[in-house]
Design a protein around this motif. Structure first.
Motif, short mmCIF file in Angstrom:
data_model
loop_
_atom_site.label_atom_id
_atom_site.label_comp_id
_atom_site.label_asym_id
_atom_site.label_seq_id
_atom_site.Cartn_x
_atom_site.Cartn_y
_atom_site.Cartn_z
N ALA A 281 24.07 25.78 47.59
CA ALA A 281 24.63 24.95 46.51
C ALA A 281 26.07 25.33 46.23
N GLY A 282 26.43 26.59 46.46
CA GLY A 282 27.79 27.04 46.23
C GLY A 282 27.81 28.50 45.81
N PHE A 283 28.96 28.90 45.27
CA PHE A 283 29.15 30.27 44.79
C PHE A 283 29.55 30.24 43.33
N VAL A 284 29.08 31.21 42.58
CA VAL A 284 29.43 31.37 41.18
C VAL A 284 30.20 32.68 41.04
N ASN A 285 31.28 32.66 40.29
CA ASN A 285 32.01 33.88 39.98
C ASN A 285 31.26 34.55 38.84
N LEU A 286 30.49 35.57 39.17
CA LEU A 286 29.67 36.27 38.19
C LEU A 286 30.27 37.65 37.94
N GLY A 287 31.16 37.71 36.95
CA GLY A 287 31.81 38.97 36.61
C GLY A 287 32.65 39.52 37.75
N ALA B 115 31.15 37.27 43.88
CA ALA B 115 30.81 35.97 44.43
C ALA B 115 29.30 35.93 44.64
N LEU B 116 28.61 35.22 43.77
CA LEU B 116 27.15 35.11 43.85
C LEU B 116 26.78 33.84 44.60
N PRO B 117 26.11 33.97 45.76
CA PRO B 117 25.67 32.76 46.47
C PRO B 117 24.49 32.14 45.73
N VAL B 118 24.50 30.81 45.65
CA VAL B 118 23.42 30.08 44.97
C VAL B 118 22.76 29.15 45.98
#
Length: 176
Positions: free
Chosen positions: A55-61, A64-67
């Motif tokens: 689904a994409g990547f989230v900038n988590l603190g 780069a968190l893969p979703v």
């Protein structure tokens, strides 16, 4: 106040806690100990060369968190439109210690204890890569228990790690 991480995995009475969520008209579940965090659906970056299951990547603190698009990954078709407002990302520990991945689901429904006798094992050959490990007999209908370590096959895991390294490098360019 009690630290939630200090709670035993199996409460008294032979119950285990499960996070129940909706996915393409089905109820699915994850063992509580596999879940690290729940996120409302944030803005994700998704370069055009990504596979449809990502689904994409989230900038988590700063990480780069893969979703993973769990609905797509499991081959489930959409039964009804999903309101983006209600979608969640479940952050789970990945197959390698210290790595995390997000699972995009339609909606988190509940976290509840389930008696051991309501959990029926599912043979590994009944699902791709043995990712469905059990079925819970809930009053509102069955819930399929997923094993986060078996959601991706080895080749998919290797490709995801490569894409995550690239996303992390790109994120580092903006924060340096």
């Amino acid at each position: 106040m009690t630290n939630p991480e200090a709670r035993p995995a199996t409460p008294a009475g032979g119950e285990e806690h499960y996070l129940i969520f909706a996915l393409a008209g089905l109820r699915c579940a994850l063992p509580r100990e596999a879940v690290r965090e729940l996120l409302p659906l944030p803005r994700m970056s998704r370069p055009p060369s990504m596979p449809a299951t990502l689904a994409g990547f989230v900038n988590l603190g700063g990480e780069a968190l893969p979703v993973l698009a769990l609905r797509h990954l499991l081959g489930l078709t959409r039964t009804a439109p999903v309101e983006p407002l209600y979608r969640h990302i479940i952050v789970v520990e990945d197959t390698l210690p210290g790595t995390r991945v997000g699972l995009l689901v339609d909606r988190v429904l509940d976290l509840r204890p389930i008696a051991a006798e309501l959990r029926q094992p599912v043979p590994p050959e009944d699902s791709l890569n043995g990712c469905v490990v059990a079925q819970l007999a809930l009053p509102e209908g069955p819930a399929h228990v997923l094993d986060p370590a078996r959601i991706l096959m080895a080749q998919e895991q290797a490709r995801l790690e490569e894409l995550t390294r690239k996303a992390a490098a790109r994120l580092d360019e903006w924060t340096a």
